[in-house]
Motif scaffolding. Structure first.
Motif, short mmCIF file in Angstrom:
data_model
loop_
_atom_site.label_atom_id
_atom_site.label_comp_id
_atom_site.label_asym_id
_atom_site.label_seq_id
_atom_site.Cartn_x
_atom_site.Cartn_y
_atom_site.Cartn_z
N CYS A 56 51.63 43.17 23.96
CA CYS A 56 52.58 42.20 24.52
C CYS A 56 54.12 42.35 24.56
O CYS A 56 54.41 42.58 23.26
N ALA A 68 52.14 38.36 30.26
CA ALA A 68 52.57 36.78 29.89
C ALA A 68 53.94 36.78 30.33
O ALA A 68 54.65 37.98 30.50
N ALA A 99 53.44 37.41 35.62
CA ALA A 99 53.26 36.41 35.22
C ALA A 99 54.57 35.29 34.98
O ALA A 99 54.69 33.95 35.40
N GLU A 100 55.67 36.28 34.89
CA GLU A 100 56.98 35.47 34.94
C GLU A 100 57.33 35.07 36.37
O GLU A 100 57.91 34.01 36.58
N VAL A 113 48.73 42.25 27.40
CA VAL A 113 48.67 40.72 27.72
C VAL A 113 49.90 40.52 28.70
O VAL A 113 50.86 40.76 28.27
N ALA A 136 54.45 29.34 27.31
CA ALA A 136 53.60 29.95 28.42
C ALA A 136 53.07 31.21 27.79
O ALA A 136 52.34 31.77 28.04
N TRP A 137 54.11 31.97 26.87
CA TRP A 137 53.89 33.10 26.57
C TRP A 137 52.87 32.89 25.31
O TRP A 137 51.85 33.87 25.01
N GLU A 191 50.66 30.42 25.15
CA GLU A 191 49.51 30.11 25.65
C GLU A 191 48.74 31.43 26.24
O GLU A 191 47.43 31.22 26.18
N LYS A 192 49.30 32.11 26.91
CA LYS A 192 48.55 33.33 27.44
C LYS A 192 48.00 34.05 26.22
O LYS A 192 46.74 34.75 26.48
N ILE A 193 48.86 34.35 25.20
CA ILE A 193 48.09 35.16 23.97
C ILE A 193 47.07 34.52 23.52
O ILE A 193 46.07 34.97 23.30
#
Length: 461
Positions: free
Chosen positions: A244, A268, A356-357, A266, A279-280, A282-284
């Protein structure tokens, strides 16, 4: 103004109007402590590194120039012998764990075969030699780091996802029930998979520790970083490892572990600002089947701590000219802070890596009821100045070359290079990012107040 639901992308004919990508030496030498960087190019590159990032002052023991003279350019000298002479001296004087060759525009123009020479010298000297292209012809400012990390990825040890015992026997043959893949990827039997997360991107050790702590709070441990502080401690990569990124300019580094080492990326948003950090994480957590806890409360607390800065920038407008490829993440963060972003210029845009960004930017604009900014890849600076003249933004985030001309047009500016060198990642460092943004706005406000005070004093006289 109407809020756009889907971001629109444009591409102009501007070249990479950015800082030179060999600048990556300025921060990578600090991160990889047992490395030595050899920049291959003309004296001009040495002058740049000496005067711009100041690397020669602080990193003299682990930085040098292999200067190309007329004999090199006209092919009268043997490139291998010249580089061998320099690298032998580096080994005798410094004995680093790795020598990283940074190719410049000069090596591209004269077609110097660095990749062909490096393996021969590596075998002869017994020191790993990593070749990274960081020329301004093909790369924007921060993509120099991208090429170094992508090249270093090939040197990472192979990750063995099948454990062995002390005799080297495959444990999976005897304990298949404990290590065999399961449909329940995140069940108790596969709990060890939670540690197979490697983060990539060069950050100061203190910031990396903060992000490690943020993930550890959610029971997700980081198994390694690329780059590591020691070249000899590079993280293991292979099938079963998740990677990531922490920076949006590392698209080549993101694809290399997937294509060459069978890692899983990943996708994110990037941990810039409280919103991006949440958000980073949460994605992980979603990838590893972990339910995040306390993130919303923590984010809200940090926003409350930023209230003094938010009062200054709420309702203000900003225009990104494009320089360091952090523009999308910074624009999203500033929109969440209450600003209006007219345009996001960016030298290069990898929409897959930043997907994702971009989605978070879209949601942030909707949440804050702000218009979606115009996104322009490879912007033409002349056209941008014309658009700024019409829009009259309160702030322009730009490369150093355009700061003074814009200030002369009564537009406050901030150098984008400062965001590259500042600690802006993670929730805790959001104040540092806003300090950079608000400084020119506060300076103008203080100037206006000073003029008013002076006029009152003059009137009283």
């Amino acid at each position: 103004m109407k809020t756009l639901e889907i971001p629109t992308f444009e591409c102009e004919t501007g070249n990479y109007h950015t800082f030179c990508p060999i600048s990556c030496v300025a921060w990578l030498y600090q991160k990889i402590e047992d490395s030595f960087f050899l920049v291959v190019g003309t004296k001009t590159r040495g002058y740049f590194l000496q005067s711009a990032p100041g690397v020669m002052i602080f990193a003299e023991p682990r930085y040098a120039m292999a200067e190309s003279e007329e004999g090199d350019i006209s092919a009268q000298l043997n490139d291998q012998k010249e580089l061998e002479r320099i690298c032998v001296r580096i080994k005798n004087d410094r004995n680093p764990s790795v020598i990283i060759w940074i190719g410049t525009c000069t090596t591209e123009i004269i077609k110097m075969d660095l990749e062909g020479i490096a393996p021969k010298l590596e075998k002869q000297l017994g020191i790993p030699i990593v070749v990274a292209r960081a020329n301004g012809l093909d790369h924007a400012f921060t993509q120099g780091e991208d090429t170094v990390l992508a090249a270093t990825t090939h040197r990472c040890p192979e990750y063995n996802h099948r454990p062995t015992n002390q005799h080297g026997e495959d444990v999976a043959k005897h304990l298949a029930v404990d290590v065999a893949p399961s449909n329940n990827l995140f069940g108790e039997k596969n709990k060890s998979n939670r540690c197979n997360l490697v983060l990539f991107g060069s950050l100061p050790s203190s910031v990396a520790s903060q992000l490690n702590l943020e993930s550890r709070r959610q029971s997700v441990s980081v198994s390694g970083w690329l780059p590591s502080q020691k070249y000899t401690e590079l993280p293991a990569l292979g099938e079963g490892v998740y990677v990531c990124g922490v920076n949006p300019f590392l698209s080549r580094t993101a694809t290399t572990p997937m294509r060459r080492r069978k890692c899983r990326l990943v996708g994110a948003p990037f941990p810039i600002g409280p919103d991006g950090t949440r958000a980073w994480i949460e994605k992980i957590c979603s990838v590893f089947g972990v339910k995040p806890e306390g993130l919303e409360e923590r984010e809200n607390q940090i926003w409350r701590n930023l209230s003094d800065y938010l009062e200054i920038i709420t309702g203000k407008s900003v225009f990104f000219m494009g320089d360091n490829l952090l523009e999308i993440s910074l624009a999203r963060f500033l929109i969440r802070c209450g600003m209006v972003v007219y345009e996001v210029g960016i030298p290069y845009m990898d929409r897959r890596y930043q997907a994702a960004e971009l989605l978070l930017l879209q949601h942030t604009c909707k949440e804050m009821k702000k218009p979606m900014p115009r996104i322009v890849e490879k912007p033409d600076n002349y056209s941008q100045v014309q658009r700024m003249h019409e829009l009259q933004p309160d702030l322009a985030i730009t490369g150093m070359a355009h700061a003074n001309p814009l200030e002369a047009r009564d537009i406050d500016t901030k150098w984008s290079v400062e965001f590259t060198f500042a600690q802006i990642h993670g929730s805790i460092n959001a104040r540092d990012a806003l300090e950079l943004v608000t400084r020119p706005l506060r300076r103008r406000s203080d100037s206006i107040l000073g003029c008013r005070s002076l006029s009152r004093q003059t009137a009283g006289v």
